[in-house]
Design an enzyme around this catalytic site. Structure first.
Site, PDB file in Angstrom:
ATOM      1  N   GLU A  52      41.729  51.837  60.625  1.00  0.00           N
ATOM      2  CA  GLU A  52      40.957  52.565  59.624  1.00  0.00           C
ATOM      3  C   GLU A  52      40.257  51.559  58.703  1.00  0.00           C
ATOM      4  OE1 GLU A  52      41.738  56.257  56.532  1.00  0.00           O
ATOM      5  OE2 GLU A  52      43.321  54.768  56.807  1.00  0.00           O
ATOM      6  N   LYS A 130      38.899  62.943  60.173  1.00  0.00           N
ATOM      7  CA  LYS A 130      40.230  63.001  59.563  1.00  0.00           C
ATOM      8  C   LYS A 130      40.475  64.340  58.884  1.00  0.00           C
ATOM      9  CE  LYS A 130      43.223  60.301  56.477  1.00  0.00           C
ATOM     10  NZ  LYS A 130      43.232  59.181  55.506  1.00  0.00           N
ATOM     11  N   CYS A 172      45.633  57.552  60.064  1.00  0.00           N
ATOM     12  CA  CYS A 172      46.466  57.195  58.916  1.00  0.00           C
ATOM     13  C   CYS A 172      47.354  58.338  58.404  1.00  0.00           C
ATOM     14  CB  CYS A 172      45.586  56.639  57.808  1.00  0.00           C
ATOM     15  SG  CYS A 172      46.498  55.677  56.555  1.00  0.00           S
TER      16      CYS A 172
END
Length: 291
Positions: A52, A130, A172
């Site tokens: 990321e 995301k 993440c």
């Protein structure tokens, strides 16, 4: 220092990851990533994963720095075009995520945090935006992050084919939501990709056990390329990029504060054996779970 697991066998495909310390200098970040990709090519890696914020991470100047440096995926002369050229030039697949993607005609001037898969012809074949955004405010520790202030959350799950197997995409903070990975496994994912920039405090406590849990409960490989070290005076990342097999064994764990690559050979026969030995997905009672 390059870490590898074993010599590539004819029936296996090789996946690699890079661990870096990104800053708000796009050119320096690109130079580091390019060198890692070239190392991966030398070591016959088929798919190489970057963490990321591989292209840019805020320098702590102001809260909208990431938004102001975002780019369109098809931007002429942009960062993604350069990575597409690298993939084609070196005949390698790339996992890039998350990338600060500028949204066309967005009234609120928001961006996406996007995980891209680029094939060896330089084509974007998958885009995951995301879903779970990291908002946290801990005054006692001087920690405040509000990702949703500038990032628009996605709502689509993504699994795609690749030379190393079927990839389940995430980014993440998604790691803390096992329902997402259960869904990816039910979509036939064999390798879960978790590019990240985990904070040091939470990384020390939760990073490894969460990654192992996702591998064990879904009986998949987990490949987690991570940011490491100090990005600026107020932000640092945990590092410890990991590759974990479907039995939960950690195949690689890169030390903190080291910018380097690691790679393993993906054995889908071994993955099938793990699933046959403990067929948990045949025993799930999905209709009974109240979630």
């Amino acid at each position: 220092m390059i870490k590898n697991s074993k010599t590539l066998m004819n029936n296996l495909k090789r996946i690699g990851l890079g661990q870096i310390t990104s800053t708000n200098n796009k050119e320096e970040n690109f130079r580091k990533c390019k060198e890692m990709i070239e190392k991966a090519v030398e070591n016959k890696v088929n798919l190489f994963c970057l963490p990321e914020c591989f292209a840019f991470i805020s320098g702590g100047i102001h809260q909208f720095e990431s938004r102001d440096n975002a780019e369109y995926l098809d931007q002429k002369g942009g960062i993604i075009e350069r990575y597409k050229d690298l993939a084609k030039q070196h005949n390698i697949w790339l996992s890039l995520g998350g990338f600060h993607e500028k949204i066309k005609e967005d009234a609120n001037d928001m961006i996406y945090n996007t995980h891209l898969i680029i094939d060896s012809n330089g084509n974007i074949i998958s885009e995951y935006r995301k879903m779970h955004l990291f908002d946290v405010d801990i005054p006692s520790k001087g920690v405040k992050m509000n990702e949703s202030k500038v990032v628009k959350g996605g709502n689509e799950l993504v699994v795609c084919e690749s030379p190393v197997g079927k990839l389940g995409l995430s980014i993440c903070y998604d790691l803390r939501f096992p329902e997402l990975y259960l869904s990816l496994r039910r979509m036939d994912a064999q390798i879960l990709l978790v590019p990240s920039a985990f904070m040091k405090s939470t990384g020390e406590a939760h990073w490894k056990p969460l990654l192992q849990a996702r591998a064990i409960e879904n009986q998949t490989y987990v490949v987690a390329a991570a940011q490491t070290g100090d990005h600026h005076s107020k932000r640092s990342s945990y590092g410890h990029s990991m590759i974990i097999d479907p039995w939960g064994k950690v195949l690689h764990d890169l030390p903190d504060n080291i910018n380097d690559i690691a790679f393993v050979d993906i054995d889908l026969d071994y993955l099938s054996t793990c699933r046959e030995n403990i067929p948990v997905f045949n025993h799930k009672k999905l209709n009974n779970y109240k979630i």
